[in-house]
Design a protein around this motif. Sequence first.
Motif, short mmCIF file in Angstrom:
data_model
loop_
_atom_site.label_atom_id
_atom_site.label_comp_id
_atom_site.label_asym_id
_atom_site.label_seq_id
_atom_site.Cartn_x
_atom_site.Cartn_y
_atom_site.Cartn_z
N LEU A 104 2.90 -2.17 8.48
CA LEU A 104 3.07 -2.15 7.03
C LEU A 104 4.01 -3.25 6.55
N LEU A 125 2.74 -6.12 4.11
CA LEU A 125 3.17 -6.04 2.72
C LEU A 125 4.48 -6.75 2.45
N GLU A 130 4.81 6.65 5.49
CA GLU A 130 4.73 5.36 4.80
C GLU A 130 3.29 4.85 4.72
N GLY A 131 2.52 5.04 5.81
CA GLY A 131 1.14 4.58 5.79
C GLY A 131 0.29 5.34 4.77
N THR A 152 1.36 7.05 2.15
CA THR A 152 1.84 6.79 0.80
C THR A 152 1.39 5.41 0.31
N ALA A 153 1.39 4.43 1.19
CA ALA A 153 0.90 3.11 0.80
C ALA A 153 -0.57 3.17 0.40
N TRP A 154 -1.37 3.90 1.19
CA TRP A 154 -2.80 4.03 0.84
C TRP A 154 -2.98 4.80 -0.46
N PHE A 156 -0.88 5.22 -3.02
CA PHE A 156 -0.45 4.44 -4.19
C PHE A 156 -1.45 3.34 -4.49
N ALA A 157 -2.00 2.71 -3.45
CA ALA A 157 -3.00 1.67 -3.69
C ALA A 157 -4.26 2.25 -4.31
N ALA A 215 0.23 -0.81 -3.03
CA ALA A 215 0.62 -0.34 -1.70
C ALA A 215 2.08 -0.63 -1.41
N GLY A 267 4.18 1.97 -2.84
CA GLY A 267 4.10 3.20 -2.07
C GLY A 267 5.00 3.18 -0.85
N VAL A 268 5.04 2.06 -0.14
CA VAL A 268 5.92 1.95 1.02
C VAL A 268 7.38 2.06 0.60
#
Length: 390
Positions: free
Chosen positions: A56, A60, A294-295, A297-299, A301-302, A308, A311-312
């Motif tokens: 991540l 990012l 984190e993974g 949440t990044a997905w 939020f994206a 993303a 989200g991280v």
Amino acid sequence: MNGRTGEAVAETRDTGLPEPSEPARPPGTPDGNVTARRTLRTHFGTVVGVAILGALLWRLGTGPLVDGLRRIDTATVLAALGIGAVTTVFSAWRWQLTARGLGIRLPLGAAVADYYRALFLNAALPGGVLGDVHRAVRHGQSAGDIRRAVKAVVLERVAGQLALAVCGAALLLTLPSPVRDDLRTVAVPVALAGAGALAVVLAVRMNQAPGRRTGSLPGSGLLREARQGLLSRESGPGIALSSVVVLAGHLGMFVVAARIAGSGASVPMLLPLAVLALLAMGLPLNVGGFGPREGVTAWAFAAAGLGAGSGVAVAVVYGVLSFVAALPGAAVLVARWAGALRGYPRGAVGASGEVSSRKYGSKFSTRPASRPFPFSTEARDGRPMTPDSV
């Protein structure tokens, strides 16, 4: 020459002795392959968590993450400590009620202190469950029944996961989220399948002879203990209330982390994303909670159009705030370690180094102090670990 050589080889094999190049291992000693496999299984979750975080950050960047961490101020720390105090007290109360349902005594003050310590160990050590194992074993030693103490901790954690599943499903089905349409598609078939399975179990139960119903179904003993610990009239309402309050505290902490990280999304939009993050935290593939959270949440939020990177940042800030909320557990560890190093009051320990039976009862038998180490799961240095001694 060839005949004599073959005879010599045969004689060497008949002796049954190992060849000089392969020394015999002591019985029960694992070989290198077994040790490597055990090591891989032990650290697999940590490796996966580190790999997720590394991927991540490489993809990012660290800009949003660093910006979010820089915004954590004194007010944010106090808010995290306050939310953590509420969730920890209600979690300890849920643990106390579960233990009482199983017939184990656990004072609330002792439960709060032990729960803080467990939260700190979960956050500080890989895997995220070592603190729960520690409090289960310590409580079992104090109560004289490790088996029921372990079940009390397991059922207490199950109660929290059930609250997350029920309330989370309601939030994901009603509020806008990246998985709402998919959940609505599978919700009805899953509900029908669950109802059918329950109907089959009840039909089998009712068709058996009355004398054979008790304990006849596989896992009936475990279900009976689950009912005693979670669904009794005395404990059930309190466990449900405490689970809802604890879940609300976690969701509130996520909203605070989102605001600190700079996300301007509304609360109804953040709550389903928080549920997805909390579900990901239940996976045993993390480093102190960091990794799948984190993974996911990044997905999420994206998929919600929030970015993303944002989200991280929110997930990492949430992890930092959760660690801050668990810091009183470090104080519990230090206080107990210091108490063990100072020793015990006069008259508590006899000439033989054992605890006086007049104070702790004749059923406790201990050995002299040897290791005043705060992470030990044994009775505390010459004195049995009891909930009253916290």
